[in-house]
Design an enzyme around this catalytic site. Structure first.
Site, PDB file in Angstrom:
ATOM      1  N   GLU A 283       0.822  -1.216   0.000  1.00 36.70           N
ATOM      2  CA  GLU A 283       0.000   0.000   0.000  1.00 36.70           C
ATOM      3  C   GLU A 283       0.855   1.263   0.000  1.00 36.70           C
ATOM      4  OE1 GLU A 283      -2.676  -0.720   3.368  1.00 36.70           O
ATOM      5  OE2 GLU A 283      -3.962  -1.908   2.040  1.00 36.70           O
ATOM      6  N   ASP A 357      -7.976  -9.237   4.104  1.00 36.99           N
ATOM      7  CA  ASP A 357      -7.808  -8.080   4.983  1.00 36.99           C
ATOM      8  C   ASP A 357      -8.935  -7.973   6.003  1.00 36.99           C
ATOM      9  OD1 ASP A 357      -6.969  -5.754   6.091  1.00 36.99           O
ATOM     10  OD2 ASP A 357      -7.436  -4.464   4.379  1.00 36.99           O
ATOM     11  N   GLU A 385     -12.701  -2.264  11.545  1.00 31.19           N
ATOM     12  CA  GLU A 385     -12.667  -1.588  10.242  1.00 31.19           C
ATOM     13  C   GLU A 385     -13.733  -2.112   9.275  1.00 31.19           C
ATOM     14  OE1 GLU A 385      -8.831  -1.898   8.397  1.00 31.19           O
ATOM     15  OE2 GLU A 385      -9.524  -0.950   6.539  1.00 31.19           O
TER      16      GLU A 385
HETATM   17  O1  GCW Z   1      -6.904  -3.012   6.372  1.00 33.38           O
HETATM   18  C1  GCW Z   1      -5.972  -2.234   5.741  1.00 33.38           C
HETATM   19  C2  GCW Z   1      -6.333  -0.857   6.161  1.00 33.38           C
HETATM   20  C3  GCW Z   1      -5.167   0.085   6.212  1.00 33.38           C
HETATM   21  C4  GCW Z   1      -4.053  -0.579   7.007  1.00 33.38           C
HETATM   22  C5  GCW Z   1      -3.672  -1.873   6.314  1.00 33.38           C
HETATM   23  C6  GCW Z   1      -2.568  -2.640   7.027  1.00 33.38           C
HETATM   24  C7  GCW Z   1      -2.413   0.349   8.449  1.00 33.38           C
HETATM   25  O2  GCW Z   1      -7.341  -0.377   5.332  1.00 33.38           O
HETATM   26  O3  GCW Z   1      -5.611   1.261   6.805  1.00 33.38           O
HETATM   27  O4  GCW Z   1      -2.948   0.257   7.176  1.00 33.38           O
HETATM   28  O5  GCW Z   1      -4.776  -2.711   6.275  1.00 33.38           O
HETATM   29  O6  GCW Z   1      -2.893  -3.581   7.729  1.00 33.38           O
HETATM   30  O7  GCW Z   1      -1.410  -2.322   6.865  1.00 33.38           O
END
Ligand code: GCW
Length: 683
Positions: A283, A357, A385
């Site tokens: 990311e 995720d 989240e």
């Molecule tokens: O779930 C995703 C999130 C990001 C997060 C990433 C991660 C910290 O949307 O916000 O960043 O995972 O776990 O690195």
């Protein structure tokens, strides 16, 4: 509504409330058995243990238990008295024994931290009204690393934080120490958590500068006697950003030297510094791939720097790239499994529970059991989240246990790991976690990291008794409600193995229509709905992600008739008319599940409404109001998703179900501004 005049509470005390025991006969038994505390001599940790005991007993028993220097019956002794024969070999460095001998209660450990953990267990024993006949208690942690991960930024925001802002007051540290830090340390130690990462894995290199290290010193000094080690997130490009170097290439001599010097410096400040947590090449974060180096090259660079001081590197396995056309859920395995055995001994690979995720339900991450020569840490997310933020009641023990109990290529998952990390759901909200039931997930994380054999039900019982009430009807009904709350969001958000169909960026609410931008952040990438059917084909005819699992699970998954239905659309693209176990077609089953999710929330509401007499009005009302929102949002998810998927299936929502009140267009145009948890700096 009658609230039996219970004084209002704000939740700040979490599960450490120590309210007076109302059962008179139990109270008398406890009071008779506990009359004084032998004053322990020694460390700060023992002082903390003693103070907690005095405080807890005073609250629970309604009397101040005196400290004495001579041993008399009715005493509690902390430490290892010579008169007691204690088999302490099996409890290691952190375990404890609570036993009763010659009229005294002994809480013993091989270390002072073990004693402190024992004191918290003893208090829990009384808080949950257990008999003192049920001794000895012998306990030791099953996992070595039990680390809470804060995604807190230096500017006070929290990535995916829904309970206010960061309570690390970086601006006033190191000089001002908020009393909240101490209460945090008590809560953390009470459930056996032994490490905390203070800062977001999307790291800011500033946290490694002397200015910020001095602030971290203040926190680590405060946490040390509670058995809590501090870890910091390390930005891979820190040598460039704060070191003035031209590169962060892990094989570059200057970079190697920079990290060595940085490690020396950190250990001068924090002699028991835990180590670094690193999110690299994920990311948009920098990492070794930027220099055509591998993850092991990157992790080992830091591992070499920390090794002389006993530090570890926690390298995150949450790696994927949009440029890679491969199924996102396969990428981390493809990249990392071939590097098994290449990581230094002090590197731990931290792997999320599932390969995508933190979705409401995922299969277990296939890296577990596939890297026998690498230490693995299981990462779970208490911050909700993808589970309704801090607004929805979702008890996560069943979710965590589903993963930990999974049978990997190398045995039960929990037996393949050396640690567990939990993304914290805490913040500056007075009650810490936003939702009054949110703390149950923080609590669960600690308890399962200590002992993953505990059942979801047992953990719920403990937490409910300590947080609200020991009344049997309350404990029973509220436990049922909590257990239902795991499956409810799966049903009203992503039933039958659907995943990643939430709104863009803030992830609040439904968004199965989200398109545009990088493909692996859109919804159709995952649900693949078309006129034929819906679901991601991960069999050999599709992305073949199932090849990352072992037989016989792989074969079970690859056949749509044997694939567990709760993961069906994760692994298969299934025809709308396909008949499921219920006898319903896929489309009708989808309608059924979305409605079941809503019905489950309504059940939770009814259960809670019947429990008013057991809970103070403030917390009762808070939960009640949040359940109202949850019900509304469950309907929102259901209606939006069904309206959207209906454009593909072209089938009616069976008349027995509530029909959407709005048009698809309406749902697609719902906009929410300033949803918490997405720091402006990143989005
Ligand atoms: O779930 C995703 C999130 C990001 C997060 C990433 C991660 C910290 O949307 O916000 O960043 O995972 O776990 O690195």
């Amino acid at each position: 509504m009658i609230h039996a005049h219970k004084p209002d509470e704000d939740g700040y005390d979490l599960w450490l409330r120590y309210v007076p025991i109302e059962d008179m006969s139990l109270l008398h038994t406890y009071r008779a058995a506990i009359t004084n505390i032998m004053q322990p001599s020694g460390s700060l940790t023992l002082n903390i243990a003693q103070n907690e005991l005095v405080r807890g007993l005073e609250g629970l028993l309604g009397v101040l238990i005196p400290l004495t220097n001579t041993l008399t019956p009715g005493a509690i002794v902390l430490g290892k008295p010579t008169f007691a024969k204690l088999e302490t070999e099996s409890i290691g460095d952190e375990g404890y024994i609570i036993t009763s001998t010659q009229g005294v209660i002994v809480i013993a450990g091989n270390t002072d931290i073990g004693v402190l953990y024992g004191v918290f267990h003893f208090l829990r024993h009384l808080q949950t009204h257990q008999s003192l006949e049920n001794l000895p208690i012998i306990s030791a942690p099953k996992l070595k690393y039990r680390v809470l991960n804060h995604w807190d930024n230096l500017d006070g925001t929290i990535e995916r934080g829904y309970a206010g802002f960061s309570f690390w007051d970086w601006h006033k540290l190191p000089d001002y120490l908020s009393p909240r830090y101490t209460d945090y340390a008590r809560a953390v130690a009470s459930i056996g958590i032994n490490g905390v990462t203070l800062t977001n894995v999307n790291a800011n290199a500033l946290s490694l500068t002397p200015q910020y290290l001095q602030k971290a010193v203040a926190l680590s000094d405060l946490f040390r006697p509670y058995g809590i080690r501090v870890y910091l997130s390390a930005r891979f490009s820190a040598p460039i950003e704060i070191g003035g170097l031209k590169t962060a290439d892990p094989l570059d001599a200057d970079v190697i030297a920079w990290w060595q010097t940085k490690a020396e410096e950190i250990y001068r400040y924090i002699p028991d510094f835990g180590g670094f947590i690193v999110k690299a090449n994920s990311e948009g974060q920098p990492g070794p791939h930027d220099y055509q180096r591998s993850h092991s090259d990157g992790a080992n660079l830091l591992a070499h720097a920390l090794a002389p001081f006993g530090g570890i590197v926690i390298w995150r396995a949450f790696v994927y790239a949009n440029e890679n056309p491969e199924d996102r859920t396969k990428q981390a395995y493809d990249d990392l499994v071939p590097q098994d055995g290449k990581f230094e001994k002090n590197v731990l690979l931290q792997v999320k529970n599932g390969p995508l995720d933190f979705q409401p339900r995922e299969p277990y991450h296939p890296i577990f059991g596939a890297m026998p020569n690498t230490s693995l840490v299981l990462e779970v997310q208490m911050a909700q989240e993808y589970l309704g933020l801090a607004t929805h009641m979702v008890y996560m023990a069943p979710l965590f246990k589903e993963t930990m109990d999974a049978e990997t290529c190398d045995g039960p998952l929990a037996q393949t790991i050396t640690g567990m990390a939990g993304v914290a759901n805490t913040g500056s909200d007075r009650n810490w976690c936003g939702h009054p039931f949110g703390a149950a997930n923080w609590y669960t994380f600690g308890r399962l990291a200590w002992d993953y054999t505990l059942s979801s039900e047992a953990i719920a019982h403990e937490w409910l008794r300590m947080t609200f009430s020991n009344a049997p009807r309350f404990v029973q009904m509220a436990t049922e409600m909590m257990l239902t709350s795991r499956e409810a969001p799966v049903n009203y958000m992503t039933p039958l193995g659907l995943h990643h169909i939430m709104a863009r960026s803030h992830h609040y609410g439904p968004g199965p229509w989200v398109t545009g931008g990088r493909a692996d952040w859109t919804s159709p990438y995952y649900h693949q709905a078309d006129s034929e059917g819906i679901g991601f084909d991960r069999t050999p005819f599709g992305s073949n992600a199932i090849s990352q699992y072992c037989s016989p699970y792989r074969e079970q998954l690859s056949n749509r008739d044997t694939c567990p239905e709760n993961l069906l659309l994760w692994f298969h693209h299934v025809n709308w008319q396909y008949i499921l176990m219920s006898g319903r077609t896929l489309w009708n089953e989808l309608c059924f599940k979305y409605n079941e999710g809503v019905a489950q929330v309504r059940q939770m509401q009814a259960a809670w409404d019947s429990l008013a007499e057991f809970v103070d009005a403030a917390r009762f009302e808070h939960v009640r109001a949040l359940l109202v929102i949850q019900e509304k949002e469950a309907c929102w998810w259901r209606d939006a998703c069904l309206c959207y998927f209906q454009t593909f299936s072209k089938l009616p929502i069976p008349a027995e179900y509530e029909q959407p009140t709005e048009s698809l267009e309406y749902y697609m145009n719902v906009q929410h501004y300033f949803v918490p948890g997405i720091p402006e700096s990143r989005f």
